[in-house]
Write a protein that holds these residues in place. Structure first.
Motif, short mmCIF file in Angstrom:
data_model
loop_
_atom_site.label_atom_id
_atom_site.label_comp_id
_atom_site.label_asym_id
_atom_site.label_seq_id
_atom_site.Cartn_x
_atom_site.Cartn_y
_atom_site.Cartn_z
N ASP A 58 0.88 -1.17 0.00
CA ASP A 58 0.00 0.00 0.00
C ASP A 58 0.91 1.21 0.00
OD1 ASP A 58 -1.60 2.18 0.58
OD2 ASP A 58 -2.68 1.20 2.20
N ILE A 59 0.89 1.95 -1.11
CA ILE A 59 1.73 3.13 -1.27
C ILE A 59 0.81 4.30 -1.58
CG2 ILE A 59 3.60 4.20 -2.58
CD1 ILE A 59 4.46 1.28 -3.32
N ARG A 60 0.65 5.19 -0.62
CA ARG A 60 -0.20 6.38 -0.77
C ARG A 60 -1.62 6.03 -1.21
NH1 ARG A 60 2.88 11.46 -1.22
NH2 ARG A 60 5.04 10.93 -0.83
N GLY A 61 -2.16 4.94 -0.66
CA GLY A 61 -3.53 4.56 -0.95
C GLY A 61 -3.72 3.68 -2.17
N ALA A 62 -2.67 3.39 -2.88
CA ALA A 62 -2.75 2.52 -4.06
C ALA A 62 -2.04 1.20 -3.76
CB ALA A 62 -2.09 3.19 -5.27
N VAL A 63 -2.59 0.11 -4.26
CA VAL A 63 -1.95 -1.19 -4.11
C VAL A 63 -1.02 -1.39 -5.30
CG1 VAL A 63 -2.28 -3.69 -3.95
CG2 VAL A 63 -3.89 -2.12 -2.84
N ILE A 64 0.26 -1.55 -5.00
CA ILE A 64 1.29 -1.68 -6.03
C ILE A 64 2.07 -2.96 -5.78
CG2 ILE A 64 3.37 -0.64 -7.05
CD1 ILE A 64 0.96 1.16 -7.41
N ALA A 65 2.27 -3.77 -6.81
CA ALA A 65 3.08 -4.98 -6.71
C ALA A 65 4.49 -4.66 -7.18
CB ALA A 65 2.49 -6.10 -7.55
N LEU A 66 5.46 -5.02 -6.36
CA LEU A 66 6.87 -4.79 -6.71
C LEU A 66 7.63 -6.11 -6.68
CD1 LEU A 66 7.74 -1.62 -4.60
CD2 LEU A 66 7.31 -1.74 -7.06
N ARG A 67 8.53 -6.27 -7.62
CA ARG A 67 9.42 -7.43 -7.62
C ARG A 67 10.45 -7.28 -6.52
NH1 ARG A 67 11.56 -7.02 -13.59
NH2 ARG A 67 11.89 -4.97 -12.71
N ALA A 68 10.91 -8.38 -5.98
CA ALA A 68 11.93 -8.35 -4.92
C ALA A 68 13.18 -7.63 -5.41
CB ALA A 68 12.26 -9.77 -4.46
N GLU A 69 13.52 -7.83 -6.66
CA GLU A 69 14.69 -7.19 -7.26
C GLU A 69 14.62 -5.67 -7.11
OE1 GLU A 69 16.30 -6.47 -11.82
OE2 GLU A 69 15.07 -8.21 -11.38
N ASP A 70 13.41 -5.11 -7.27
CA ASP A 70 13.24 -3.66 -7.16
C ASP A 70 13.08 -3.21 -5.72
OD1 ASP A 70 13.36 -3.48 -9.94
OD2 ASP A 70 11.19 -3.76 -10.12
N SER A 71 12.34 -3.98 -4.91
CA SER A 71 12.10 -3.55 -3.53
C SER A 71 13.36 -3.65 -2.66
CB SER A 71 10.94 -4.34 -2.91
OG SER A 71 11.22 -5.71 -2.87
N ARG A 72 14.35 -4.42 -3.09
CA ARG A 72 15.62 -4.46 -2.37
C ARG A 72 16.39 -3.15 -2.51
NH1 ARG A 72 15.77 -10.11 -3.86
NH2 ARG A 72 16.71 -9.58 -5.86
N LYS A 73 16.07 -2.35 -3.51
CA LYS A 73 16.75 -1.09 -3.76
C LYS A 73 16.13 0.10 -3.02
CE LYS A 73 18.05 -2.80 -8.28
NZ LYS A 73 17.82 -2.70 -9.71
N ILE A 74 15.14 -0.19 -2.17
CA ILE A 74 14.45 0.85 -1.41
C ILE A 74 14.74 0.62 0.07
CG2 ILE A 74 12.20 1.85 -0.84
CD1 ILE A 74 11.23 0.40 -3.52
N LEU A 75 15.40 1.56 0.71
CA LEU A 75 15.70 1.43 2.14
C LEU A 75 14.60 2.10 2.95
CD1 LEU A 75 19.54 1.98 2.55
CD2 LEU A 75 18.24 -0.15 2.49
N VAL A 76 14.19 1.42 4.01
CA VAL A 76 13.10 1.90 4.86
C VAL A 76 13.47 1.73 6.33
CG1 VAL A 76 11.32 1.37 3.15
CG2 VAL A 76 11.90 -0.34 4.90
N GLN A 77 12.69 2.38 7.19
CA GLN A 77 12.75 2.18 8.63
C GLN A 77 11.34 1.91 9.10
OE1 GLN A 77 14.49 5.85 9.99
NE2 GLN A 77 16.49 4.91 10.20
N TYR A 78 11.18 1.03 10.10
CA TYR A 78 9.86 0.77 10.65
C TYR A 78 9.31 2.03 11.29
CZ TYR A 78 10.59 -4.23 9.99
OH TYR A 78 10.80 -5.47 9.47
N CYS A 79 7.98 2.18 11.20
CA CYS A 79 7.32 3.32 11.84
C CYS A 79 6.07 2.86 12.54
CB CYS A 79 7.00 4.42 10.84
SG CYS A 79 5.96 3.95 9.45
#
Length: 79
Positions: A58-79
């Protein structure tokens, strides 16, 4: 307490995280930014497919499917 940065692909189902950095380049970086994955965006992992790839977020109210290859390139922190 300082939180560790983790790849978006490591966020378990149901958890929220906030984008802190993007390591993608070129057209994939632009695509990720266009769907709202910029610094500060809150993302929730909705569902992982049985094989683990792709994953629905869920990204800004939209459901988006991402491949693991792409989501590994996004760094996040838990909130």
């Amino acid at each position: 307490m300082k939180q560790d940065k983790i790849p978006l692909s490591s966020v378990p189902e149901g958890r929220y995280a906030r984008v802190v950095d993007l390591f993608a380049t070129g057209t994939i970086r632009r695509r990720l930014q266009d769907i709202g994955l910029i610094t500060g965006t809150r993302v929730r992992c909705l569902q992982k497919s049985p094989s683990g790839d792709p994953v629905a977020y869920d990204i800004r109210g939209a459901v988006i499917a991402l491949r693991a290859e792409d989501s590994r390139k996004i760094l996040v922190q838990y909130c």
